[in-house]
Design an enzyme around this catalytic site. Structure first.
Site, PDB file in Angstrom:
ATOM      1  N   LYS A  82      -1.704   6.645  -2.892  1.00 20.71           N
ATOM      2  CA  LYS A  82      -1.012   7.381  -3.948  1.00 20.71           C
ATOM      3  C   LYS A  82      -0.412   8.692  -3.396  1.00 20.71           C
ATOM      4  O   LYS A  82      -0.739   9.099  -2.286  1.00 20.71           O
ATOM      5  CB  LYS A  82      -1.973   7.671  -5.119  1.00 20.71           C
TER       6      LYS A  82
HETATM    7  C1  PLP Z   1      -3.669   2.751  -8.463  1.00 20.29           C
HETATM    8  C2  PLP Z   1      -3.514   2.410  -9.912  1.00 20.29           C
HETATM    9  C3  PLP Z   1      -4.613   2.373 -10.801  1.00 20.29           C
HETATM   10  C4  PLP Z   1      -6.035   2.444 -10.349  1.00 20.29           C
HETATM   11  O1  PLP Z   1      -6.325   3.575  -9.656  1.00 20.29           O
HETATM   12  P1  PLP Z   1      -7.743   3.685  -8.882  1.00 20.29           P
HETATM   13  O2  PLP Z   1      -7.813   5.141  -8.596  1.00 20.29           O
HETATM   14  O3  PLP Z   1      -7.612   2.862  -7.640  1.00 20.29           O
HETATM   15  O4  PLP Z   1      -8.799   3.209  -9.771  1.00 20.29           O
HETATM   16  C5  PLP Z   1      -4.369   2.172 -12.142  1.00 20.29           C
HETATM   17  N1  PLP Z   1      -3.122   1.991 -12.604  1.00 20.29           N
HETATM   18  C6  PLP Z   1      -2.054   1.992 -11.781  1.00 20.29           C
HETATM   19  C7  PLP Z   1      -0.690   1.789 -12.360  1.00 20.29           C
HETATM   20  C8  PLP Z   1      -2.217   2.182 -10.404  1.00 20.29           C
HETATM   21  O5  PLP Z   1      -1.147   2.159  -9.604  1.00 20.29           O
END
Ligand code: PLP
Length: 380
Positions: free
Chosen positions: A184
């Site tokens: 991210k």
């Molecule tokens: C990455 C992501 C998540 C989950 O995030 P985590 O921190 O890995 O639990 C949820 N929704 C979207 C759209 C994502 O891209």
């Protein structure tokens, strides 16, 4: 596999290493002063009253659903063109995800008209997802929510640093959830944040994140409390000081990282229009300020997507798919066969969508190389 150009890459420097080392030297590893500082800085960054750091965004979405008192019999409207975690969070509470279609082949977020069409007497909440960091139509969606007395939860996993009308994405709804997963825009390896302006919702999330206990280890260590009560069925969704330390450093890199992503995205748009006009690049209209988390393209109808991705792979270029629609997964399909007809745009876009490499340390030469690969691999 060693990629010549990976899909994403970390934006880390020696400051991250130093921040983690400082925590180790401090001797206090779980939630404490560093986490409190990270929460305060993040709250200021997005302009929210409360920010609560959590183990990941999936936990944040789960607690957001619980804070809205969702449970069996309740329906939540959300897109199918999202990561499965959005819908899973709804199901953890026993509530039912109801998938609604996206705006268009250009704007891949939940359509206000589709939300309205999906509302029933059981609808309790809307969960939006700001795809790639591009804003959903929040003025229209919050107006629908007010008119029907629905909660709004924002899956802002892609959207750290993004805004609409100068208001941060994640702060338009009742609760906003961010992800700090390894790929991210702000990364702490695993990690997440929940924000809200509502004192009662924040208090509920604070309890649920740590077993429903009324005091924390930190408070007892500092002599603020010697015992505790358990007042809710809570979870262990705590973050730790190592991740919070990474988050504080990463927060200082978000603005420049997103600005670089924006530049690279413009370059992609320019070069693709020149050398691969058969490719369309969504989000061509101006709306708000994106975080440019990922670079989605749509292949022309008729191009074989697995073959395209295999050709790119042979060139050493990593691509991905955001997303196989949630309603098509086995764990969802049996409840949602009838829904397919309600998601024509989602299905058409998902069939043609491919994600290209994008990360702040990417060079112009790398973008040129990816575009050449796309032009060569997408000929009909
Ligand atoms: C990455 C992501 C998540 C989950 O995030 P985590 O921190 O890995 O639990 C949820 N929704 C979207 C759209 C994502 O891209």
């Amino acid at each position: 596999m060693h990629w010549k150009i990976p899909l994403s890459d970390l934006n880390y420097g020696p400051e991250e290493e130093e921040a983690v080392s400082a925590v180790i030297r401090s001797g206090w590893l779980s939630m404490g002063a560093v986490t409190q500082a990270f929460e305060a800085e993040f709250a200021a960054f997005v302009g929210a009253k409360h920010a609560l750091a959590l183990t990941n965004a999936t936990a944040a979405l789960h607690l957001a659903c619980l804070a809205c008192d969702l449970g069996p019999g309740d329906e939540v409207i959300l897109p199918a063109l999202t990561f499965v975690a959005s819908a899973n969070a709804v199901r953890y509470t026993g509530a039912t995800p109801v998938f609604a279609d996206i705006e268009s082949e250009d704007w891949l977020t939940l359509a206000p008209s589709a939300i309205e069409a999906a509302i029933t007497p059981r609808t309790r909440a809307i969960m939006v997802m700001h795809y790639a960091g591009f804003p959903c139509d929040m003025p229209a969606i919050t107006a629908i929510a007010r008119a029907h007395n629905l909660a709004v939860i924002e899956d802002a996993a892609h959207a750290v640093g993004a805004s609409l009308d100068n208001r941060a994405l994640g702060t338009w709804g009742d609760l906003g959830c961010y992800s700090f997963f390894a790929n991210k825009n702000l990364s702490t390896a695993e990690g997440g944040m929940l924000v809200t302006d509502d004192d009662a919702l924040a208090e509920k999330v604070r309890l649920l994140r740590s077993h429903g206990m009324t005091t924390l280890t930190w408070d007892r260590h500092h002599g603020h409390a010697s015992t505790y009560d358990v007042v809710e069925l809570g979870y262990n969704y705590r973050i730790d000081e190592l991740r919070s330390a990474l988050g504080r450093v990463q927060l200082t890199r978000v603005a420049a990282g997103n600005a670089r992503r924006a530049e690279l995205t413009s370059l992609y748009r320019h070069l693709l229009a020149q050398s691969a006009p058969q490719i369309s690049m969504p989000f061509s209209q101006p709306r708000g300020q994106s975080s440019y988390h990922i670079l989605p393209i749509l292949l022309p109808e008729g191009v074989n997507k697995p073959a395209f991705m295999a050709k790119m792979r042979a060139e050493g270029i990593q691509t991905s798919w955001h997303y196989p629609p949630v309603h098509t997964f086995h764990a969802y399909a049996k409840n949602n066969q009838a829904l397919s007809s309600r998601l024509p745009l989602t299905e058409a876009v998902a069939a043609r969508q491919v994600t290209l490499p994008l990360f702040p340390t990417m060079t112009e030469e790398q973008v040129t190389c990816v575009v050449k690969g796309v032009a060569d691999s997408s000929k009909l």
